[in-house]
Design an enzyme around this catalytic site. Sequence first.
Site, short mmCIF file in Angstrom:
data_model
loop_
_atom_site.label_atom_id
_atom_site.label_comp_id
_atom_site.label_asym_id
_atom_site.label_seq_id
_atom_site.Cartn_x
_atom_site.Cartn_y
_atom_site.Cartn_z
N TYR A 138 0.80 -1.23 0.00
CA TYR A 138 0.00 0.00 0.00
C TYR A 138 0.83 1.28 0.00
O TYR A 138 0.27 2.38 0.00
CB TYR A 138 -0.95 0.00 1.21
CG TYR A 138 -1.91 -1.16 1.20
CD1 TYR A 138 -2.86 -1.28 0.18
CD2 TYR A 138 -1.88 -2.15 2.19
CE1 TYR A 138 -3.74 -2.36 0.15
CE2 TYR A 138 -2.76 -3.23 2.17
CZ TYR A 138 -3.68 -3.31 1.14
OH TYR A 138 -4.55 -4.38 1.11
N ASN B 20 -13.12 3.82 -2.19
CA ASN B 20 -12.27 2.66 -1.91
C ASN B 20 -12.93 1.94 -0.74
O ASN B 20 -12.77 2.32 0.42
CB ASN B 20 -10.84 3.06 -1.55
CG ASN B 20 -9.94 1.84 -1.37
OD1 ASN B 20 -10.44 0.71 -1.29
ND2 ASN B 20 -8.64 2.05 -1.29
N HIS C 296 -15.20 -6.83 -1.87
CA HIS C 296 -15.29 -8.24 -2.26
C HIS C 296 -16.43 -8.98 -1.57
O HIS C 296 -16.68 -10.14 -1.87
CB HIS C 296 -13.95 -8.94 -1.95
CG HIS C 296 -12.76 -8.10 -2.30
ND1 HIS C 296 -12.49 -7.73 -3.59
CD2 HIS C 296 -11.79 -7.52 -1.54
CE1 HIS C 296 -11.40 -6.97 -3.62
NE2 HIS C 296 -10.95 -6.83 -2.38
N ASP D 1 -25.54 -2.20 -3.56
CA ASP D 1 -26.91 -1.69 -3.74
C ASP D 1 -26.96 -0.18 -3.55
O ASP D 1 -27.69 0.51 -4.26
CB ASP D 1 -27.87 -2.38 -2.75
CG ASP D 1 -28.14 -3.83 -3.10
OD1 ASP D 1 -27.82 -4.24 -4.24
OD2 ASP D 1 -28.65 -4.57 -2.24
N HIS E 44 -8.76 1.32 -6.02
CA HIS E 44 -7.94 0.50 -5.13
C HIS E 44 -6.49 0.89 -5.28
O HIS E 44 -6.01 1.09 -6.42
CB HIS E 44 -8.11 -1.00 -5.46
CG HIS E 44 -9.52 -1.43 -5.30
ND1 HIS E 44 -10.10 -1.58 -4.07
CD2 HIS E 44 -10.49 -1.65 -6.22
CE1 HIS E 44 -11.37 -1.90 -4.23
NE2 HIS E 44 -11.64 -1.95 -5.51
N SER F 42 -3.85 -0.94 -4.49
CA SER F 42 -3.11 -2.08 -5.05
C SER F 42 -3.83 -2.61 -6.29
O SER F 42 -5.01 -2.31 -6.52
CB SER F 42 -3.00 -3.19 -4.00
OG SER F 42 -4.30 -3.67 -3.65
N ARG G 1 -9.71 -11.49 -4.00
CA ARG G 1 -9.78 -10.04 -4.27
C ARG G 1 -10.10 -9.75 -5.73
O ARG G 1 -10.25 -8.59 -6.12
CB ARG G 1 -8.45 -9.36 -3.91
CG ARG G 1 -8.11 -9.42 -2.44
CD ARG G 1 -6.82 -8.68 -2.15
NE ARG G 1 -6.21 -9.16 -0.93
CZ ARG G 1 -6.53 -8.75 0.31
NH1 ARG G 1 -7.43 -7.81 0.49
NH2 ARG G 1 -5.94 -9.27 1.37
O1 CA2 Z 1 -5.86 -1.88 -2.69
C1 CA2 Z 1 -6.80 -1.38 -2.05
O2 CA2 Z 1 -6.97 -0.17 -1.99
C2 CA2 Z 1 -7.75 -2.29 -1.28
O3 CA2 Z 1 -9.06 -1.74 -1.41
C3 CA2 Z 1 -7.31 -2.24 0.16
C4 CA2 Z 1 -8.10 -3.18 1.08
C5 CA2 Z 1 -8.12 -4.60 0.48
O4 CA2 Z 1 -8.95 -5.44 1.29
C6 CA2 Z 1 -8.63 -4.60 -0.93
O5 CA2 Z 1 -8.58 -5.92 -1.43
C7 CA2 Z 1 -7.77 -3.70 -1.82
C8 CA2 Z 1 -7.47 -3.28 2.46
C9 CA2 Z 1 -7.19 -1.99 3.11
C10 CA2 Z 1 -6.29 -2.28 4.26
O6 CA2 Z 1 -5.36 -1.25 4.34
C11 CA2 Z 1 -4.26 -1.44 5.10
C12 CA2 Z 1 -3.30 -0.48 4.99
C13 CA2 Z 1 -2.15 -0.60 5.72
C14 CA2 Z 1 -1.96 -1.69 6.55
C15 CA2 Z 1 -2.92 -2.65 6.64
C16 CA2 Z 1 -4.08 -2.53 5.91
#
Ligand code: CA2
Length: 151
Positions: free
Chosen positions: A24, A76, A82, A89, A102, A104, A113
Amino acid sequence: MAKSVYVLNGPNLNLLGTREPETYGRATLKEVERRCRDCATLHKLSLEFRQSNHEGDLIDWIHEAGDKKAVGIVLNAGGYTHTSVSIRDAVAAVSIPVVEVHISNIFARDSFRHHSHIAPVAKASLCGFGIEGYALAIDGLAALIAAQHKA
Ligand code: CA2
């Protein structure tokens, strides 16, 4: 009054910049907000920037943005992307464009994902650009408004 854009962040995104930098990046959510604010200002838009770890908050804010006739939403939804039919909705229920973002590249990660409940009802989806994806989404919404004004 300036037109507004809503940037909504789902669960765990408050942890940005504190762990998993390989996935991230190192920017904090505060820095993401600053980047979005600068970008919105360039487009003469006001910004509502929010984060919640609770599904219902995100749903209420999607409704709010629709009721207030914001120019659009950058969403986001984090892990709810998912899993959440209810957020899907809500997105489908508002008549303003929603751009899914997103940080990532969700398609280069775990197979769970790869599916987004939001993508089919979003105006557009962006992933894999890191936090710059938020600014790109705001640029995209601004381009949509400009095109509407020309039509
Ligand atoms: O890539 C993205 O922005 C996601 O939406 C981030 C979500 C993940 O579940 C999606 O599949 C993709 C998770 C956010 C968690 O963010 C963190 C950031 C730093 C440390 C831990 C989690």
